[in-house]
Design a protein around this motif. Sequence first.
Motif, mmCIF file in Angstrom:
data_model
loop_
_atom_site.group_PDB
_atom_site.id
_atom_site.type_symbol
_atom_site.label_atom_id
_atom_site.label_comp_id
_atom_site.label_asym_id
_atom_site.label_seq_id
_atom_site.Cartn_x
_atom_site.Cartn_y
_atom_site.Cartn_z
ATOM 1 N N LEU A 31 0.362 -1.067 0.017
ATOM 2 C CA LEU A 31 0.168 0.277 0.269
ATOM 3 C C LEU A 31 1.219 1.251 0.374
ATOM 4 N N VAL A 32 0.826 1.953 -0.875
ATOM 5 C CA VAL A 32 1.534 3.478 -1.037
ATOM 6 C C VAL A 32 0.374 4.227 -0.345
ATOM 7 N N CYS A 33 1.142 5.018 0.952
ATOM 8 C CA CYS A 33 -0.234 5.764 1.181
ATOM 9 C C CYS A 33 1.220 7.842 1.885
ATOM 10 N N TYR A 34 0.109 8.221 0.619
ATOM 11 C CA TYR A 34 0.734 9.907 0.593
ATOM 12 C C TYR A 34 1.374 9.645 2.413
ATOM 13 N N ALA A 35 2.420 10.673 2.107
ATOM 14 C CA ALA A 35 2.694 11.482 3.529
ATOM 15 C C ALA A 35 1.618 12.649 2.669
ATOM 16 N N MET A 36 0.499 13.116 3.766
ATOM 17 C CA MET A 36 0.118 13.874 3.065
ATOM 18 C C MET A 36 0.059 15.232 4.115
ATOM 19 N N LYS A 37 0.689 15.824 4.529
ATOM 20 C CA LYS A 37 2.376 16.580 5.165
ATOM 21 C C LYS A 37 2.951 17.343 3.792
ATOM 22 N N ALA A 38 3.269 16.634 3.701
ATOM 23 C CA ALA A 38 3.782 17.603 1.920
ATOM 24 C C ALA A 38 2.413 18.360 0.898
ATOM 25 N N ALA A 39 1.365 18.398 1.123
ATOM 26 C CA ALA A 39 0.630 19.256 0.824
ATOM 27 C C ALA A 39 -1.090 18.485 1.094
ATOM 28 N N SER A 40 -1.784 19.408 2.044
ATOM 29 C CA SER A 40 -2.597 18.639 2.018
ATOM 30 C C SER A 40 -4.345 18.808 1.932
ATOM 31 N N ASN A 41 -4.371 19.758 0.743
ATOM 32 C CA ASN A 41 -5.800 20.353 0.385
ATOM 33 C C ASN A 41 -6.529 19.030 0.400
ATOM 34 N N GLN A 42 -7.594 18.573 0.688
ATOM 35 C CA GLN A 42 -8.563 17.803 0.554
ATOM 36 C C GLN A 42 -8.870 17.222 -0.890
ATOM 37 N N ALA A 43 -8.860 18.697 -1.953
ATOM 38 C CA ALA A 43 -8.817 18.090 -2.858
ATOM 39 C C ALA A 43 -7.513 17.359 -3.420
ATOM 40 N N VAL A 85 -0.661 9.598 8.450
ATOM 41 C CA VAL A 85 -0.489 10.651 8.558
ATOM 42 C C VAL A 85 0.129 11.162 10.267
ATOM 43 N N VAL A 86 0.436 12.894 10.614
ATOM 44 C CA VAL A 86 1.362 12.769 11.960
ATOM 45 C C VAL A 86 0.511 13.963 13.178
ATOM 46 N N SER A 87 -1.206 13.966 12.306
ATOM 47 C CA SER A 87 -1.095 14.565 13.804
ATOM 48 C C SER A 87 -3.201 14.280 14.103
ATOM 49 N N MET A 88 -3.441 14.715 14.523
ATOM 50 C CA MET A 88 -5.174 15.109 15.052
ATOM 51 C C MET A 88 -5.712 15.863 13.484
ATOM 52 N N GLY A 89 -5.434 16.492 13.530
ATOM 53 C CA GLY A 89 -5.701 17.682 11.630
ATOM 54 C C GLY A 89 -5.526 16.741 10.842
ATOM 55 N N ILE A 101 -5.212 4.189 6.642
ATOM 56 C CA ILE A 101 -4.847 5.286 7.790
ATOM 57 C C ILE A 101 -3.420 4.962 8.551
ATOM 58 N N VAL A 102 -2.004 5.448 8.040
ATOM 59 C CA VAL A 102 -1.356 5.067 9.285
ATOM 60 C C VAL A 102 -1.267 6.092 10.312
ATOM 61 N N PHE A 103 -0.563 6.332 11.325
ATOM 62 C CA PHE A 103 -0.042 7.407 11.954
ATOM 63 C C PHE A 103 1.148 7.094 12.204
ATOM 64 N N GLU A 163 5.258 5.282 2.414
ATOM 65 C CA GLU A 163 5.023 6.498 2.763
ATOM 66 C C GLU A 163 5.812 7.234 2.285
ATOM 67 N N PRO A 164 5.482 7.996 0.443
ATOM 68 C CA PRO A 164 6.638 8.936 0.206
ATOM 69 C C PRO A 164 5.172 10.417 -0.142
ATOM 70 N N GLY A 165 5.783 11.471 0.458
ATOM 71 C CA GLY A 165 5.365 12.606 0.000
ATOM 72 C C GLY A 165 5.821 13.906 -1.318
ATOM 73 N N ARG A 166 6.730 13.934 -0.755
ATOM 74 C CA ARG A 166 7.633 14.799 -1.519
ATOM 75 C C ARG A 166 7.734 14.410 -3.022
ATOM 76 N N LEU A 167 7.862 13.884 -3.214
ATOM 77 C CA LEU A 167 8.139 12.908 -4.525
ATOM 78 C C LEU A 167 6.467 13.127 -5.641
ATOM 79 N N ILE A 168 5.373 12.388 -4.824
ATOM 80 C CA ILE A 168 4.472 12.485 -5.014
ATOM 81 C C ILE A 168 4.029 14.443 -5.844
ATOM 82 N N ALA A 169 3.845 15.060 -4.325
ATOM 83 C CA ALA A 169 3.516 16.207 -4.732
ATOM 84 C C ALA A 169 4.179 17.124 -5.062
#
Length: 421
Positions: A54-66, A80-84, A99-101, A275-281
């Motif tokens: 499973l590729v879990c996008y590290a959403m801290k890189a860009a977390s807009n709902q869209a 994810v790294v926070s409740m938010g 979702i992985v925390f 958990e790639p973030g930067r390379l996706i966004a």
Amino acid sequence: MDHFLYRNGVLHAEDVPVTEIAAAVGTPFYLYSTATLLRHFALFDEALAGTDHLVCYAMKAASNQAILRTLAQAGAGMDVVSMGEYLRARAAGVPGERIVFSGVGKTGDEIRTALQGGIRQFNVESEPEMEVLNAVALSLGKVAPITIRVNPDVDAKTHTKIATGKSENKFGIPIARARAVYAMAGAMRGLDVIGIDVHIGSQLTDLAPFEAAYTKVAELTEQLRADGHDIRRLDLGGGLGIPYERSNSAPPLPLDYGALIKRTLAHLGCEIEIEPGRLIAGNAGIMVSKVIYLKSGEGRDFLIIDGAMNDLIRPAMYDAHHDIVPVIEPAAGTEQQPYDIVGPVCESGDTFARQRDMPPLAAGDLIAFRGAGAYGAVMASEYNTRPLIPEVLVNGDQFAVIRPRPTFDEMINRDTIPEWL
Ligand SMILES: *Cc1c(COP(=O)(O)O)cnc(C)c1O
């Protein structure tokens, strides 16, 4: 490759001229390409084809709902790294089981929210966190699936602020102590120990540190299994770098990264998470800004633009390079000249580039910062009471504002005056 290319002399995002969006939205703004987001997600997904993953996008890189929804609909999980972030992912339609925390300082409240709402796993970073997680799980009558983040003590050879896998970093537990900590976790009734987690840093431009870390994870998997733990999932973190400077860098490809993962870990038969973030966004987004003034100094010309360090902090914070291009393509053979490209904020750190060769530019011209999709909008602030700049998403020939620019009233009215004033 991304989808920001010149066509008919104008920079386009997919099929939309950037000039058209600038006219509709005003500058500065972030602009993302759906096709690039999806392409980068697919590169990772395909790189792990043939393994349960499973590729879990590290959403801290860009977390807009869209953005989250775009990726979630393609099958991505989220890191994810926070409740938010957890609530954002859920609001975007990501089910708890995807979702992985992660994170070194999860509070009891955050843990409770995720356990009640549904979670794939917690990546536990310390013994005290393990105890809190166990207590919260037991109080809810639940069993929390966990991996433990180990710190493999490898040098990621990246910027010190984003290196996380050396023993002096605050992340994870030292790999040498892993067996003892797993034994403790295994004895806790509120925890189900399912795997191992590792994340050694961000913007890695070489596969060797990954190989060193994953080799240690493979050894540890076998030791832990021998100790009686049912290790069945390996979370390998994110960190693959992107080419911020096109002219002189070519970081490893996801395909080669995937091959490395298979080579070092496939024989263990575990489910693989990354958990790639930067390379996706990262290269899926640009920041578009306008020149306010061309100011000639002593031996230097300053381009003062309407974007600033509060909008894109990477150059000030990480000494980061962003390629900067004019939105109107210069005619072939145009002489370049050096500019210092700076924002309006009252700090010398509000400098995006020094002595950067650009075609001649003048007040009113639009420029684009490439590679601004990751750790751009999410790290923006309202310093100098500058509104958070809008985010816009392109999809083919359509575009939509996915976060509008706040009004000054909205910004000011968030403050409240105590009754004694
Ligand atoms: C930041 C982070 C990531 C993503 O790193 P990128 O360099 O953006 O790929 C993944 N996992 C964890 C635990 C992180 O802290």
